[in-house]
Design an enzyme around this catalytic site. Structure first.
Site, PDB file in Angstrom:
ATOM      1  N   TYR A   1     -25.534 -12.928 -26.153  1.00 14.22           N
ATOM      2  CA  TYR A   1     -25.397 -12.517 -24.759  1.00 14.22           C
ATOM      3  C   TYR A   1     -25.840 -13.675 -23.862  1.00 14.22           C
ATOM      4  CZ  TYR A   1     -25.811 -10.062 -20.407  1.00 14.22           C
ATOM      5  OH  TYR A   1     -25.669  -9.697 -19.094  1.00 14.22           O
TER       6      TYR A   1
ATOM      7  N   LYS B   1     -25.775  -0.017 -21.153  1.00 16.80           N
ATOM      8  CA  LYS B   1     -24.517   0.080 -21.875  1.00 16.80           C
ATOM      9  C   LYS B   1     -24.379   1.462 -22.516  1.00 16.80           C
ATOM     10  CE  LYS B   1     -24.523  -4.169 -20.486  1.00 16.80           C
ATOM     11  NZ  LYS B   1     -24.906  -5.314 -21.284  1.00 16.80           N
TER      12      LYS B   1
ATOM     13  N   ARG C   1     -45.591   1.972 -10.903  1.00 14.42           N
ATOM     14  CA  ARG C   1     -45.286   0.702 -11.573  1.00 14.42           C
ATOM     15  C   ARG C   1     -45.878   0.657 -12.987  1.00 14.42           C
ATOM     16  NH1 ARG C   1     -48.220  -3.555 -10.337  1.00 14.42           N
ATOM     17  NH2 ARG C   1     -48.293  -3.221  -8.102  1.00 14.42           N
TER      18      ARG C   1
HETATM   19  C1  LIG Z   1     -25.774  -6.398 -21.192  1.00 19.28           C
HETATM   20  C2  LIG Z   1     -26.483  -7.024 -22.310  1.00 19.28           C
HETATM   21  C3  LIG Z   1     -27.759  -7.560 -22.155  1.00 19.28           C
HETATM   22  C4  LIG Z   1     -28.458  -7.587 -20.807  1.00 19.28           C
HETATM   23  O1  LIG Z   1     -28.720  -6.310 -20.318  1.00 19.28           O
HETATM   24  P1  LIG Z   1     -28.651  -5.899 -18.749  1.00 19.28           P
HETATM   25  O2  LIG Z   1     -28.972  -4.459 -18.793  1.00 19.28           O
HETATM   26  O3  LIG Z   1     -27.267  -6.205 -18.257  1.00 19.28           O
HETATM   27  O4  LIG Z   1     -29.670  -6.712 -18.030  1.00 19.28           O
HETATM   28  C5  LIG Z   1     -28.377  -8.095 -23.273  1.00 19.28           C
HETATM   29  N1  LIG Z   1     -27.768  -8.118 -24.475  1.00 19.28           N
HETATM   30  C6  LIG Z   1     -26.528  -7.621 -24.656  1.00 19.28           C
HETATM   31  C7  LIG Z   1     -25.911  -7.688 -25.997  1.00 19.28           C
HETATM   32  C8  LIG Z   1     -25.852  -7.060 -23.581  1.00 19.28           C
HETATM   33  O5  LIG Z   1     -24.618  -6.583 -23.760  1.00 19.28           O
END
Ligand SMILES: *Cc1c(COP(=O)(O)O)cnc(C)c1O
Length: 386
Positions: A107, A205, A55
């Site tokens: 977001y 992403k 952790r």
């Molecule tokens: C997806 C996303 C997030 C959040 O991230 P997660 O990995 O889904 O928790 C934050 N900001 C943007 C611009 C995103 O596309």
């Protein structure tokens, strides 16, 4: 004349080789996954390495962090179990009552976190229209604002914010700037170079790129008390990225450059094809010269505009939803940055309370053949109107 001996290696080379990893004992060029949750101490009862418990940290997650830090030009990077837990750690690390400036459109999940902190009285949030630096300047409270949040290009309108100008506004008021550049990963935009204090990416992403990991990355060019406070939240809440996911992320990042180059090429071809289309009101993509943020985006990405774009259909909201439903190649799914193309009716997904055009379809362009994607959208639009 270029001194070839001293020329630094290109990020493409360092990424492809995961920082030229070679396992000392075996010569393996792929790093192992360190799954151990706990670590035995040495004969002197001291930890053998800086690891005590997974952790806190582990070598696989640290390897992924080192790759991102290298790509960002950062002094340090921390990986979290999701983008949301990374964003949450930044907000959590702020002193109670701190003032935060955030874009009106961003977001939705991070905005929800901010609203929650506001409801409980922990933070004071003021929103400015995304990308509008005059409004940001007018809303900032010198000496009081602790953090300015920028998302560029922002989700799902792809409005561009000038990071360097935003950093000047924040710093002049004694605030720090965090830039969420998830839509243009650090092979496109290096936010720290442009003056941001913290660079944030949902590594779910583009960085991972294969839709099989959730992860969040925070990077800074200066460590210190603020960074320690963020690291402390990760440790206390147990939101470090799992080593197995870190390994997948390392594997994904090796092809980041290739993927984003292809995604940019595809997105540009699609945006150009559909700009002025008789069934569309508009195409939102910073790579189009007609986009109001094109000049700044060009400067901030070096022309690697990324694979995110939105289209706004003509007709009613149902026509937009039916377009997403009629696609045969684009998956009707949320998220972005993967090798497969996705389409989503953003209003359905973000839910009530978010400022989004009812006819907006968000497209995450993958690495498929561009003409196949164009044909799919053409048939879907015709079908939806039909
Ligand atoms: C997806 C996303 C997030 C959040 O991230 P997660 O990995 O889904 O928790 C934050 N900001 C943007 C611009 C995103 O596309």
């Amino acid at each position: 004349m270029t001194d070839r001996k001293n020329r630094p290696l290109s990020p493409a080379t360092r990424l492809a080789q995961a920082l030229h990893h070679v396992e000392e004992r075996t010569g393996a060029v792929v790093p192992p996954i360190q799954l151990s949750a706990t670590y035995a101490r040495g004969a002197d009862y001291a930890p053998r390495q800086p690891y005590i418990y997974r952790r806190d940290s582990n070598e696989t997650t640290e390897h992924a962090e080192a790759i991102i830090a290298d790509l960002e030009g950062a002094a340090a990077t921390l990986l979290f179990a999701s983008g949301m837990s990374a964003a949450g750690a930044v907000l959590e690390s702020l002193a109670p009552g701190a003032h935060v400036l955030a874009p009106g459109v961003m977001y939705h999940g991070v905005l929800q976190q901010m609203h929650k902190h506001q409801t409980t009285g922990r933070l004071a949030i003021t929103q400015y229209p995304a990308g509008d630096l005059d409004a940001m300047q007018a809303a900032i409270r010198p000496g009081q604002t602790a953090l300015v949040w920028v998302e560029t290009p922002n989700n799902p309108d792809w409005t561009v914010t000038d990071i360097a100008a935003a950093a000047r506004i924040a710093h002049d008021a004694g605030a720090r700037l965090i830039a969420d550049c998830t839509a243009t990963p650090p092979c496109c935009t290096r936010a720290l170079d442009l003056g941001a204090d913290i660079s944030f990416h949902s590594a779910t992403k583009y960085l991972n790129g294969h839709s099989d990991v959730t992860a969040g990355a925070l990077s800074v060019c200066e460590t210190g008390a603020i960074w320690d406070a963020i690291a402390d939240v990760r440790k206390l809440q147990g939101t470090i990225l799992h080593s197995f996911d870190a390994w997948l992320l390392i594997r994904g990042m090796r092809t980041l450059m290739l993927r984003v180059e292809r995604q940019t090429e595809n997105a540009l071809a699609i945006a150009q094809h559909f700009e002025g289309h008789p069934l569309l009101q508009s195409v939102l993509y910073p790579g189009l010269p007609s986009h109001p943020g094109h000049g700044v985006a060009l400067r901030q990405t070096g022309g690697m505009f990324g694979g995110m774009l939105s289209i706004i259909t003509k007709g009613g909201e149902q026509t937009a939803i039916d377009t997403a439903r009629a696609c045969r190649l684009f998956y009707p799914a949320t998220s972005l940055g993967g090798v497969e193309s996705l389409i989503e009716h953003r209003k359905t997904v973000s839910g009530p309370g978010f400022d989004v055009h009812p006819n907006l379809l968000r497209l995450s362009i993958g690495i498929e053949d561009a003409q196949d994607l164009i044909d799919d959208l053409e048939q879907a639009l015709t079908h939806a109107v039909g």
